[in-house]
Design a protein around this motif. Structure first.
Motif, PDB file in Angstrom:
ATOM      1  N   ASP A  66      49.079 -12.425  22.598  1.00 24.32           N
ATOM      2  CA  ASP A  66      49.309 -11.371  23.583  1.00 24.32           C
ATOM      3  C   ASP A  66      48.109 -10.423  23.644  1.00 24.32           C
ATOM      4  O   ASP A  66      47.356 -10.269  22.676  1.00 24.32           O
ATOM      5  CB  ASP A  66      50.556 -10.562  23.228  1.00 24.32           C
ATOM      6  N   VAL A  67      47.964  -9.761  24.784  1.00 19.17           N
ATOM      7  CA  VAL A  67      46.931  -8.747  24.976  1.00 19.17           C
ATOM      8  C   VAL A  67      47.600  -7.470  25.459  1.00 19.17           C
ATOM      9  O   VAL A  67      48.353  -7.485  26.438  1.00 19.17           O
ATOM     10  CB  VAL A  67      45.856  -9.200  25.987  1.00 19.17           C
ATOM     11  N   VAL A  68      47.338  -6.380  24.755  1.00 21.39           N
ATOM     12  CA  VAL A  68      47.924  -5.080  25.077  1.00 21.39           C
ATOM     13  C   VAL A  68      46.821  -4.180  25.632  1.00 21.39           C
ATOM     14  O   VAL A  68      45.762  -4.029  25.026  1.00 21.39           O
ATOM     15  CB  VAL A  68      48.548  -4.431  23.823  1.00 21.39           C
ATOM     16  N   THR A  69      47.070  -3.583  26.782  1.00 24.20           N
ATOM     17  CA  THR A  69      46.134  -2.655  27.409  1.00 24.20           C
ATOM     18  C   THR A  69      46.873  -1.355  27.665  1.00 24.20           C
ATOM     19  O   THR A  69      47.983  -1.365  28.209  1.00 24.20           O
ATOM     20  CB  THR A  69      45.596  -3.218  28.732  1.00 24.20           C
ATOM     21  N   LEU A  70      46.260  -0.238  27.300  1.00 19.55           N
ATOM     22  CA  LEU A  70      46.939   1.043  27.451  1.00 19.55           C
ATOM     23  C   LEU A  70      45.934   2.147  27.725  1.00 19.55           C
ATOM     24  O   LEU A  70      44.750   2.025  27.408  1.00 19.55           O
ATOM     25  CB  LEU A  70      47.753   1.380  26.198  1.00 19.55           C
ATOM     26  N   GLY A  71      46.420   3.238  28.329  1.00 18.69           N
ATOM     27  CA  GLY A  71      45.540   4.345  28.637  1.00 18.69           C
ATOM     28  C   GLY A  71      46.299   5.631  28.839  1.00 18.69           C
ATOM     29  O   GLY A  71      47.507   5.631  29.109  1.00 18.69           O
ATOM     30  N   VAL A  72      45.581   6.736  28.676  1.00 17.52           N
ATOM     31  CA  VAL A  72      46.077   8.070  28.979  1.00 17.52           C
ATOM     32  C   VAL A  72      45.041   8.722  29.888  1.00 17.52           C
ATOM     33  O   VAL A  72      43.833   8.595  29.663  1.00 17.52           O
ATOM     34  CB  VAL A  72      46.291   8.908  27.705  1.00 17.52           C
ATOM     35  N   GLU A  73      45.506   9.388  30.911  1.00 17.72           N
ATOM     36  CA  GLU A  73      44.640   9.977  31.929  1.00 17.72           C
ATOM     37  C   GLU A  73      43.513  10.800  31.302  1.00 17.72           C
ATOM     38  O   GLU A  73      43.747  11.703  30.507  1.00 17.72           O
ATOM     39  CB  GLU A  73      45.475  10.861  32.846  1.00 17.72           C
ATOM     40  N   GLY A  74      42.269  10.449  31.656  1.00 19.03           N
ATOM     41  CA  GLY A  74      41.102  11.178  31.202  1.00 19.03           C
ATOM     42  C   GLY A  74      40.613  10.839  29.810  1.00 19.03           C
ATOM     43  O   GLY A  74      39.561  11.335  29.384  1.00 19.03           O
ATOM     44  N   LEU A  75      41.350   9.967  29.100  1.00 13.84           N
ATOM     45  CA  LEU A  75      41.017   9.687  27.702  1.00 13.84           C
ATOM     46  C   LEU A  75      40.534   8.263  27.473  1.00 13.84           C
ATOM     47  O   LEU A  75      40.301   7.869  26.326  1.00 13.84           O
ATOM     48  CB  LEU A  75      42.229   9.971  26.809  1.00 13.84           C
ATOM     49  N   GLY A  76      40.374   7.488  28.542  1.00 11.59           N
ATOM     50  CA  GLY A  76      39.866   6.131  28.389  1.00 11.59           C
ATOM     51  C   GLY A  76      40.968   5.102  28.322  1.00 11.59           C
ATOM     52  O   GLY A  76      42.105   5.328  28.776  1.00 11.59           O
ATOM     53  N   GLN A  77      40.643   3.953  27.737  1.00  8.23           N
ATOM     54  CA  GLN A  77      41.556   2.820  27.698  1.00  8.23           C
ATOM     55  C   GLN A  77      41.377   2.060  26.393  1.00  8.23           C
ATOM     56  O   GLN A  77      40.288   2.000  25.827  1.00  8.23           O
ATOM     57  CB  GLN A  77      41.282   1.888  28.877  1.00  8.23           C
ATOM     58  N   GLN A  78      42.454   1.453  25.925  1.00  6.99           N
ATOM     59  CA  GLN A  78      42.408   0.554  24.778  1.00  6.99           C
ATOM     60  C   GLN A  78      42.785  -0.851  25.220  1.00  6.99           C
ATOM     61  O   GLN A  78      43.528  -1.033  26.185  1.00  6.99           O
ATOM     62  CB  GLN A  78      43.385   1.001  23.681  1.00  6.99           C
ATOM     63  N   ARG A  79      42.281  -1.849  24.462  1.00  7.12           N
ATOM     64  CA  ARG A  79      42.655  -3.247  24.721  1.00  7.12           C
ATOM     65  C   ARG A  79      42.687  -3.988  23.395  1.00  7.12           C
ATOM     66  O   ARG A  79      41.650  -4.115  22.733  1.00  7.12           O
ATOM     67  CB  ARG A  79      41.659  -3.914  25.669  1.00  7.12           C
ATOM     68  N   GLN A  80      43.868  -4.450  23.004  1.00 10.73           N
ATOM     69  CA  GLN A  80      44.006  -5.146  21.724  1.00 10.73           C
ATOM     70  C   GLN A  80      44.561  -6.545  21.910  1.00 10.73           C
ATOM     71  O   GLN A  80      45.526  -6.740  22.654  1.00 10.73           O
ATOM     72  CB  GLN A  80      44.952  -4.365  20.790  1.00 10.73           C
ATOM     73  N   SER A  81      43.928  -7.505  21.245  1.00 10.30           N
ATOM     74  CA  SER A  81      44.489  -8.844  21.153  1.00 10.30           C
ATOM     75  C   SER A  81      45.394  -8.895  19.920  1.00 10.30           C
ATOM     76  O   SER A  81      45.088  -8.307  18.875  1.00 10.30           O
ATOM     77  CB  SER A  81      43.371  -9.881  21.005  1.00 10.30           C
ATOM     78  N   VAL A  82      46.505  -9.572  20.053  1.00  5.90           N
ATOM     79  CA  VAL A  82      47.462  -9.699  18.959  1.00  5.90           C
ATOM     80  C   VAL A  82      47.182 -11.011  18.229  1.00  5.90           C
ATOM     81  O   VAL A  82      47.097 -12.066  18.868  1.00  5.90           O
ATOM     82  CB  VAL A  82      48.905  -9.652  19.490  1.00  5.90           C
ATOM     83  N   VAL A  83      47.037 -10.926  16.926  1.00  2.00           N
ATOM     84  CA  VAL A  83      46.697 -12.115  16.132  1.00  2.00           C
ATOM     85  C   VAL A  83      47.719 -12.300  15.017  1.00  2.00           C
ATOM     86  O   VAL A  83      48.358 -11.344  14.563  1.00  2.00           O
ATOM     87  CB  VAL A  83      45.279 -12.026  15.551  1.00  2.00           C
ATOM     88  N   ALA A  84      47.864 -13.539  14.571  1.00  2.00           N
ATOM     89  CA  ALA A  84      48.806 -13.875  13.519  1.00  2.00           C
ATOM     90  C   ALA A  84      48.293 -13.399  12.163  1.00  2.00           C
ATOM     91  O   ALA A  84      47.073 -13.242  11.950  1.00  2.00           O
ATOM     92  CB  ALA A  84      49.043 -15.378  13.486  1.00  2.00           C
ATOM     93  N   TYR A  85      49.203 -13.162  11.264  1.00  2.00           N
ATOM     94  CA  TYR A  85      48.851 -12.773   9.887  1.00  2.00           C
ATOM     95  C   TYR A  85      48.143 -13.924   9.187  1.00  2.00           C
ATOM     96  O   TYR A  85      48.540 -15.089   9.296  1.00  2.00           O
ATOM     97  CB  TYR A  85      50.119 -12.401   9.123  1.00  2.00           C
ATOM     98  N   ARG A  86      47.092 -13.578   8.456  1.00  2.00           N
ATOM     99  CA  ARG A  86      46.416 -14.546   7.569  1.00  2.00           C
ATOM    100  C   ARG A  86      46.205 -13.869   6.231  1.00  2.00           C
ATOM    101  O   ARG A  86      45.721 -12.764   6.143  1.00  2.00           O
ATOM    102  CB  ARG A  86      45.070 -14.980   8.166  1.00  2.00           C
ATOM    103  N   ALA A  87      46.542 -14.571   5.179  1.00  2.00           N
ATOM    104  CA  ALA A  87      46.422 -14.012   3.820  1.00  2.00           C
ATOM    105  C   ALA A  87      44.952 -13.791   3.474  1.00  2.00           C
ATOM    106  O   ALA A  87      44.078 -14.547   3.904  1.00  2.00           O
ATOM    107  CB  ALA A  87      47.048 -14.964   2.819  1.00  2.00           C
TER     108      ALA A  87
END
Length: 279
Positions: free
Chosen positions: A258-279
């Motif tokens: 999954d890819v999560v994209t989020l933002g707050v007005e005037g503060l920019g944007q984030q974009r995170q890829s979701v990855v599986a756990y690895r020991a």
């Protein structure tokens, strides 16, 4: 003023962001963006700089401060989010902590081992710039250095089904993306009137505004300062609008890829890829 820390191939560089969103390396002026940088003296020094006087730098944003030591969080601070969670509107701010290190705005979100209910939460982050101890609400915003975006990533089973406090569902590795910028408070005319959103795989999940917060930033800073002395570099996350996966019918949670994209007005944007756990 917009401050950032940009991760290059060999180091993390402090940066000023210009009006076009371009990062300029200010490492000749300051070694890093630290808790000292967000004090009034530090902000005045950096605010006097002209980004165009410094070289352009490229790379991914790191966490906005090199030493985020404490992340205070306010739960159920939007009435419609409390409703979707099936919980009563709180009479006082609900305080919990995120105990994981802050990460960059675009760093991966790692699904914890055994997780089946990792969720998203777009939030307004508040960065403290001066010591706040029993401050009045009318003076509270004077202790704020600036604002940022926080994704309060949460493992709901750990948080609500395993007993005890919420912290263990909020503090897994990678669960505190903060940034990409620290935007000085003088650029945010009204922290209670900022639109916010979050998408998963391009589908809008959260749409909201800080105008619907139950407790304002000023109320939160004043309230917390009665119990904890806030110091420069502390970050407070202020709650999320409706649309989290836990509140959906049927519930939806993050999965690897999954890819999560989020933002707050005037503060920019984030974009995170979701990855599986690895020991």
């Amino acid at each position: 003023m917009k401050l950032a820390r940009i991760r290059t191939n060999d180091r993390v560089c402090p940066a000023l962001i210009d009006a076009e969103g371009v990062a300029h390396d200010i490492s000749k002026v300051t070694g890093d963006i630290t808790a000292e940088s967000v004090t009034p003296e530090g902000m005045a020094k950096l605010g006097a700089l002209d980004p165009s006087d410094y070289p352009v730098i490229s790379g991914e944003p790191a966490a906005i401060l090199d030493d985020v030591r404490r992340i205070f969080c306010i739960g159920l601070n939007f009435s419609d989010h409390a409703a979707e969670a099936g919980m009563a509107i709180p009479e006082e701010p609900i305080l919990f902590m995120k105990s994981c290190p802050a990460t960059g705005a675009n760093d991966p979100v790692i699904l914890p081992k055994g997780s089946e209910k990792t969720d998203w939460e777009v939030e307004l982050g508040v960065v403290i710039g001066t010591r706040a101890h029993h401050v009045e609400e009318a003076d509270a915003l004077s202790h704020v250095a600036g604002y940022c975006i926080v994704n309060d990533v949460s493992e709901r089973a750990f948080q609500t089904e395993r007993g005890g406090q919420w912290t263990k569902g909020k503090s897994c590795d990678s669960f505190a993306p903060i940034g990409p910028w620290l935007v000085s408070s003088d650029e945010v005319s009204d922290p209670q009137n900022l639109s916010m959103y979050l998408d998963v795989n391009g589908e809008r999940k959260q749409t909201g505004s800080t105008a619907t917060m139950i407790f304002s930033v000023a109320q939160i800073v004043s309230y917390l300062s009665r119990f904890v002395t806030l110091v420069p570099g502390d970050v407070i996350t202020t709650g999320t609008p409706p649309g989290v996966g836990m509140g959906m019918k049927p519930q939806q949670f993050l999965k690897a890829g999954d890819v999560v994209t989020l933002g707050v007005e005037g503060l920019g944007q984030q974009r995170q890829s979701v990855v599986a756990y690895r020991a």
